[in-house]
Scaffold this motif. Structure first.
Motif, PDB file in Angstrom:
ATOM      1  N   SER A  22      37.397  53.513 -36.327  1.00  0.00           N
ATOM      2  CA  SER A  22      38.325  54.368 -35.561  1.00  0.00           C
ATOM      3  C   SER A  22      39.563  53.582 -35.148  1.00  0.00           C
ATOM      4  O   SER A  22      40.697  54.060 -35.273  1.00  0.00           O
ATOM      5  CB  SER A  22      37.642  54.860 -34.278  1.00  0.00           C
ATOM      6  OG  SER A  22      36.651  55.790 -34.589  1.00  0.00           O
ATOM      7  N   ARG A  26      43.667  53.813 -36.414  1.00  0.00           N
ATOM      8  CA  ARG A  26      44.707  54.013 -35.401  1.00  0.00           C
ATOM      9  C   ARG A  26      45.685  52.851 -35.372  1.00  0.00           C
ATOM     10  O   ARG A  26      46.889  53.043 -35.171  1.00  0.00           O
ATOM     11  CB  ARG A  26      44.050  54.187 -34.024  1.00  0.00           C
ATOM     12  CG  ARG A  26      43.391  55.561 -33.863  1.00  0.00           C
ATOM     13  CD  ARG A  26      42.436  55.547 -32.686  1.00  0.00           C
ATOM     14  NE  ARG A  26      41.891  56.861 -32.370  1.00  0.00           N
ATOM     15  CZ  ARG A  26      40.901  57.461 -33.030  1.00  0.00           C
ATOM     16  NH1 ARG A  26      40.363  56.866 -34.083  1.00  0.00           N
ATOM     17  NH2 ARG A  26      40.462  58.655 -32.653  1.00  0.00           N
ATOM     18  N   THR A  95      39.005  60.861 -40.222  1.00  0.00           N
ATOM     19  CA  THR A  95      39.956  60.346 -39.232  1.00  0.00           C
ATOM     20  C   THR A  95      41.315  60.142 -39.891  1.00  0.00           C
ATOM     21  O   THR A  95      42.352  60.516 -39.329  1.00  0.00           O
ATOM     22  CB  THR A  95      39.451  59.010 -38.645  1.00  0.00           C
ATOM     23  OG1 THR A  95      38.155  59.220 -38.096  1.00  0.00           O
ATOM     24  CG2 THR A  95      40.370  58.498 -37.554  1.00  0.00           C
ATOM     25  N   ARG A  98      42.997  63.704 -40.600  1.00  0.00           N
ATOM     26  CA  ARG A  98      43.322  64.539 -39.438  1.00  0.00           C
ATOM     27  C   ARG A  98      44.401  63.888 -38.569  1.00  0.00           C
ATOM     28  O   ARG A  98      45.327  64.557 -38.115  1.00  0.00           O
ATOM     29  CB  ARG A  98      42.059  64.830 -38.634  1.00  0.00           C
ATOM     30  CG  ARG A  98      41.084  65.734 -39.414  1.00  0.00           C
ATOM     31  CD  ARG A  98      40.026  66.325 -38.499  1.00  0.00           C
ATOM     32  NE  ARG A  98      39.157  67.254 -39.212  1.00  0.00           N
ATOM     33  CZ  ARG A  98      37.834  67.090 -39.349  1.00  0.00           C
ATOM     34  NH1 ARG A  98      37.244  66.033 -38.842  1.00  0.00           N
ATOM     35  NH2 ARG A  98      37.118  67.996 -39.987  1.00  0.00           N
ATOM     36  N   ALA A 166      34.493  68.810 -28.590  1.00  0.00           N
ATOM     37  CA  ALA A 166      34.893  67.483 -28.130  1.00  0.00           C
ATOM     38  C   ALA A 166      35.078  66.649 -29.380  1.00  0.00           C
ATOM     39  O   ALA A 166      34.105  66.268 -30.020  1.00  0.00           O
ATOM     40  CB  ALA A 166      33.813  66.884 -27.241  1.00  0.00           C
ATOM     41  N   SER A 167      36.317  66.422 -29.771  1.00  0.00           N
ATOM     42  CA  SER A 167      36.590  65.702 -31.011  1.00  0.00           C
ATOM     43  C   SER A 167      37.795  64.797 -30.823  1.00  0.00           C
ATOM     44  O   SER A 167      38.898  65.268 -30.538  1.00  0.00           O
ATOM     45  CB  SER A 167      36.861  66.698 -32.152  1.00  0.00           C
ATOM     46  OG  SER A 167      37.586  66.055 -33.188  1.00  0.00           O
ATOM     47  N   ALA A 168      37.564  63.500 -31.003  1.00  0.00           N
ATOM     48  CA  ALA A 168      38.675  62.552 -30.863  1.00  0.00           C
ATOM     49  C   ALA A 168      39.679  62.714 -31.997  1.00  0.00           C
ATOM     50  O   ALA A 168      40.855  62.396 -31.834  1.00  0.00           O
ATOM     51  CB  ALA A 168      38.140  61.131 -30.837  1.00  0.00           C
ATOM     52  N   GLN A 169      39.213  63.230 -33.137  1.00  0.00           N
ATOM     53  CA  GLN A 169      40.157  63.433 -34.235  1.00  0.00           C
ATOM     54  C   GLN A 169      41.126  64.568 -33.898  1.00  0.00           C
ATOM     55  O   GLN A 169      42.332  64.459 -34.126  1.00  0.00           O
ATOM     56  CB  GLN A 169      39.402  63.735 -35.531  1.00  0.00           C
ATOM     57  CG  GLN A 169      38.602  62.524 -36.012  1.00  0.00           C
ATOM     58  CD  GLN A 169      37.813  62.784 -37.272  1.00  0.00           C
ATOM     59  OE1 GLN A 169      37.831  63.895 -37.806  1.00  0.00           O
ATOM     60  NE2 GLN A 169      37.126  61.774 -37.765  1.00  0.00           N
ATOM     61  N   ARG A 194      35.983  59.801 -27.628  1.00  0.00           N
ATOM     62  CA  ARG A 194      36.468  58.414 -27.614  1.00  0.00           C
ATOM     63  C   ARG A 194      37.964  58.370 -27.317  1.00  0.00           C
ATOM     64  O   ARG A 194      38.720  59.229 -27.796  1.00  0.00           O
ATOM     65  CB  ARG A 194      36.125  57.708 -28.929  1.00  0.00           C
ATOM     66  CG  ARG A 194      36.795  58.275 -30.140  1.00  0.00           C
ATOM     67  CD  ARG A 194      36.198  57.716 -31.424  1.00  0.00           C
ATOM     68  NE  ARG A 194      34.834  58.188 -31.600  1.00  0.00           N
ATOM     69  CZ  ARG A 194      33.991  57.752 -32.538  1.00  0.00           C
ATOM     70  NH1 ARG A 194      34.375  56.831 -33.392  1.00  0.00           N
ATOM     71  NH2 ARG A 194      32.782  58.240 -32.631  1.00  0.00           N
ATOM     72  N   ILE A 319      28.103  60.201 -31.417  1.00  0.00           N
ATOM     73  CA  ILE A 319      28.100  61.203 -32.487  1.00  0.00           C
ATOM     74  C   ILE A 319      27.783  60.603 -33.866  1.00  0.00           C
ATOM     75  O   ILE A 319      27.081  61.209 -34.666  1.00  0.00           O
ATOM     76  CB  ILE A 319      29.446  61.990 -32.484  1.00  0.00           C
ATOM     77  CG1 ILE A 319      29.361  63.215 -33.360  1.00  0.00           C
ATOM     78  CG2 ILE A 319      30.640  61.120 -32.854  1.00  0.00           C
ATOM     79  CD1 ILE A 319      28.453  64.282 -32.834  1.00  0.00           C
ATOM     80  N   ASP A 320      28.264  59.386 -34.128  1.00  0.00           N
ATOM     81  CA  ASP A 320      28.047  58.798 -35.456  1.00  0.00           C
ATOM     82  C   ASP A 320      26.719  58.059 -35.565  1.00  0.00           C
ATOM     83  O   ASP A 320      26.327  57.632 -36.649  1.00  0.00           O
ATOM     84  CB  ASP A 320      29.189  57.827 -35.786  1.00  0.00           C
ATOM     85  CG  ASP A 320      30.507  58.557 -35.963  1.00  0.00           C
ATOM     86  OD1 ASP A 320      30.478  59.741 -36.355  1.00  0.00           O
ATOM     87  OD2 ASP A 320      31.557  57.956 -35.703  1.00  0.00           O
ATOM     88  N   LYS A 347      30.047  66.709 -40.560  1.00  0.00           N
ATOM     89  CA  LYS A 347      30.440  65.314 -40.821  1.00  0.00           C
ATOM     90  C   LYS A 347      30.556  65.103 -42.330  1.00  0.00           C
ATOM     91  O   LYS A 347      30.663  66.059 -43.081  1.00  0.00           O
ATOM     92  CB  LYS A 347      29.426  64.366 -40.167  1.00  0.00           C
ATOM     93  CG  LYS A 347      29.429  64.455 -38.651  1.00  0.00           C
ATOM     94  CD  LYS A 347      30.753  63.980 -38.086  1.00  0.00           C
ATOM     95  CE  LYS A 347      30.813  64.109 -36.584  1.00  0.00           C
ATOM     96  NZ  LYS A 347      32.162  63.858 -36.063  1.00  0.00           N
ATOM     97  N   ARG A 394      26.713  56.956 -43.683  1.00  0.00           N
ATOM     98  CA  ARG A 394      25.717  56.780 -42.620  1.00  0.00           C
ATOM     99  C   ARG A 394      24.342  57.323 -43.018  1.00  0.00           C
ATOM    100  O   ARG A 394      23.317  56.867 -42.516  1.00  0.00           O
ATOM    101  CB  ARG A 394      26.209  57.389 -41.317  1.00  0.00           C
ATOM    102  CG  ARG A 394      27.479  56.714 -40.807  1.00  0.00           C
ATOM    103  CD  ARG A 394      27.744  56.983 -39.352  1.00  0.00           C
ATOM    104  NE  ARG A 394      29.173  57.017 -39.063  1.00  0.00           N
ATOM    105  CZ  ARG A 394      29.927  55.942 -38.874  1.00  0.00           C
ATOM    106  NH1 ARG A 394      29.399  54.745 -38.933  1.00  0.00           N
ATOM    107  NH2 ARG A 394      31.222  56.050 -38.632  1.00  0.00           N
TER     108      ARG A 394
HETATM  109  C1  S3P Z   1      36.362  59.670 -34.967  1.00  0.00           C
HETATM  110  C2  S3P Z   1      35.901  60.734 -34.252  1.00  0.00           C
HETATM  111  C3  S3P Z   1      34.597  61.376 -34.514  1.00  0.00           C
HETATM  112  C4  S3P Z   1      33.690  60.486 -35.350  1.00  0.00           C
HETATM  113  C5  S3P Z   1      34.407  59.883 -36.512  1.00  0.00           C
HETATM  114  C6  S3P Z   1      35.577  59.027 -36.024  1.00  0.00           C
HETATM  115  C7  S3P Z   1      37.683  59.118 -34.638  1.00  0.00           C
HETATM  116  O1  S3P Z   1      34.824  62.574 -35.240  1.00  0.00           O
HETATM  117  O2  S3P Z   1      32.580  61.212 -35.812  1.00  0.00           O
HETATM  118  O3  S3P Z   1      33.546  59.073 -37.281  1.00  0.00           O
HETATM  119  O4  S3P Z   1      38.011  58.015 -35.116  1.00  0.00           O
HETATM  120  O5  S3P Z   1      38.437  59.768 -33.917  1.00  0.00           O
HETATM  121  P1  S3P Z   1      35.166  63.960 -34.498  1.00  0.00           P
HETATM  122  O6  S3P Z   1      36.510  63.846 -33.882  1.00  0.00           O
HETATM  123  O7  S3P Z   1      35.127  64.989 -35.585  1.00  0.00           O
HETATM  124  O8  S3P Z   1      34.087  64.132 -33.482  1.00  0.00           O
END
Ligand code: S3P
Length: 445
Positions: A22, A26, A95, A98, A166-169, A194, A319-320, A347, A394
């Motif tokens: 991640s 970034r 990631t 998106r 809830a998605s950091a992406q 995250r 989540i992972d 996923k 995974r």
């Molecule tokens: C990630 C967010 C998570 C995670 C992925 C990496 C990221 O996905 O499962 O491996 O780097 O922002 P989601 O945002 O779909 O939950």
């Protein structure tokens, strides 16, 4: 490529898992948006991150690899990317694609995006919809799946967006788009995901605020149209990758391993909380900070594990790690329940279905009830299965961990997918005492 894991004894020794995936994505993207020269150390050189590097290069960002994990990125500034003359292929990387869509929304040209068969199956509407609301045009296959074309604009509108998941992406895509818009862009998510993007942006001089949202959830706001300062990024070792040797050691009494420099951002450590609740012996030594992130050495000793009931609210922070935690549950005495796993279905594969199927084929009793998974653990599982990794790193690594702990070992077809996130997985595991090998081509059947 087919790999096989044979049963191993207690694991011992120390290793540094590869750089955080991640944070690596970034670091490359944010460096590209800064003005001037950025240096990155510890970058994960897995296929996913290299795909992001390739896409940035195609968008006119000069990038150089100085040595293993050491990269220089000459940032072109927010809004400074150039129209690519080819399709941007993000491979297996959710990631990558998106977050990049968020950035491209602020650029007034058209980009074409695609990926491998796994990425082309994954839902992009969760990102396409907010970006359309900000003024970008996104054209894609049914269900907003890839391939897609995105035409951005230099007149992006700031928005407040409530995400269903809830998605950091999703959060990061909107915040990165928001960097290109005037004023404040806010994302509200039901539970905190995250926060690497927020931390890194703040470190680069952007104004980012996180607060409880009215009506529930967590709101993250970024102020747009800033100049980002170039950085020296240090990427911690990936806690998600560390989870594979961690489970292999924790579930085998007599093991004692140390995993060095692992990222311990609290939004990522749910798997270690869960393992501790199962009776795993995990200690954190040498706590420190690297690149604005907590890091530490994990000391893991093997123990008899017990079943656990994992609340749905913990999902974003692990989540992972669910696939390999299901493997831990297969070795734990009693009936474990993992709640609220809907997101696992979208996923790199449908991890809920694929794990349940593979565990059953390995002699583990488990069943899905709504969005929950139950795993009946106890004695060493029989193993002996041949699992198809389905383009999901995974899944491949989880079943190779299971093979090491089972009575008979496990074979995994399509194991080359491990290179997306964990190059050197077999070597690292074998260095600790695992027995993972590549089967000759003729072995494929
Ligand atoms: C990630 C967010 C998570 C995670 C992925 C990496 C990221 O996905 O499962 O491996 O780097 O922002 P989601 O945002 O779909 O939950």
């Amino acid at each position: 490529m087919e790999m096989q894991a044979l049963p191993h004894g207690p694991l011992e020794g120390e290793a540094r898992p590869p750089g955080d995936k991640s944070i690596s994505h970034r670091a490359l993207m944010l460096a590209a948006l800064a003005v001037g020269e950025n240096r990155i150390e510890g970058l994960l050189e897995g296929e996913d991150v290299l795909a992001t590097a390739g896409a940035l290069r195609a968008l006119g960002v000069p990038l150089e690899r100085r040595g293993p994990g050491a990269w220089t990125v000459h940032g072109v500034g927010v809004g400074g990317l150039a129209e690519p003359d080819t399709v941007l292929d993000l491979g297996n990387a959710g990631t990558g694609v998106r977050l990049l869509m968020g950035i491209l929304a602020g650029h007034p040209f058209t980009s074409f995006l695609s990926g491998d068969a796994s990425l082309r199956r994954r839902p992009m509407a969760r990102v396409a919809e907010p970006l359309r609301a900000m003024g970008a045009a996104v054209l894609a296959r049914s269900g907003d799946r890839l391939p897609a074309a995105i035409t951005g604009t230099s007149r992006l509108l700031p928005i407040t967006w409530r995400s269903k998941v809830a998605s950091a992406q999703v959060k990061s895509a909107i915040l990165l788009a928001g960097l290109h818009a005037p004023g404040e862009t806010t994302v509200i998510e039901p539970l905190a995901s995250r926060d690497h993007t927020e931390r890194m942006l703040a470190g680069m001089g952007a104004v980012v605020r996180t607060a409880p949202a009215e009506g529930g959830g967590v709101a993250v706001t970024v102020v747009g149209q800033v100049e980002l300062l170039p950085q020296s990024f240090t990427v911690p070792a990936d806690p998600s990758s560390a989870a594979f040797p961690a489970v292999a050691a924790a579930a085998r009494p007599g093991s004692r391993i140390r995993l060095l420099g692992v990222g311990l951002n609290p939004s990522r450590t749910g798997a270690y909380t869960t393992l501790s609740e199962m009776g795993a012996r995990i200690e954190i030594l040498e706590r420190g900070l690297a690149g604005g992130e907590e890091v530490g050495t994990l000391l893991i000793e093997g123990a008899e594990l017990a079943a656990v009931d994992v609340p749905a609210e913990r999902a974003p922070s692990m989540i992972d790690e669910y696939p390999v935690l299901f493997v831990a549950a297969a070795l734990a005495r009693g009936r474990s329940r993992f709640r609220g796993l809907g997101e696992l279905r979208v996923k790199e594969s449908d991890r809920l279905a694929v794990m349940a199927e593979g565990l059953a084929a390995s002699g583990v009793r488990c069943w899905i009830e709504g969005d929950d998974l139950w795993v009946e653990g106890g004695d060493r599982p029989a193993g002996g299965a041949r699992i198809d990794a389905r383009l999901d790193h995974r899944i491949a690594m989880s079943f190779l961990v299971l093979g090491g702990l089972a009575k008979q070992g496990v074979r995994v077809a399509g194991a080359e997918t491990i290179a997306t996130s964990f190059p050197g997985f077999a070597d690292l595991m074998n260095g600790l005492g695992a027995r993972i090998g590549t089967l000759p081509e003729e072995g494929l059947g």
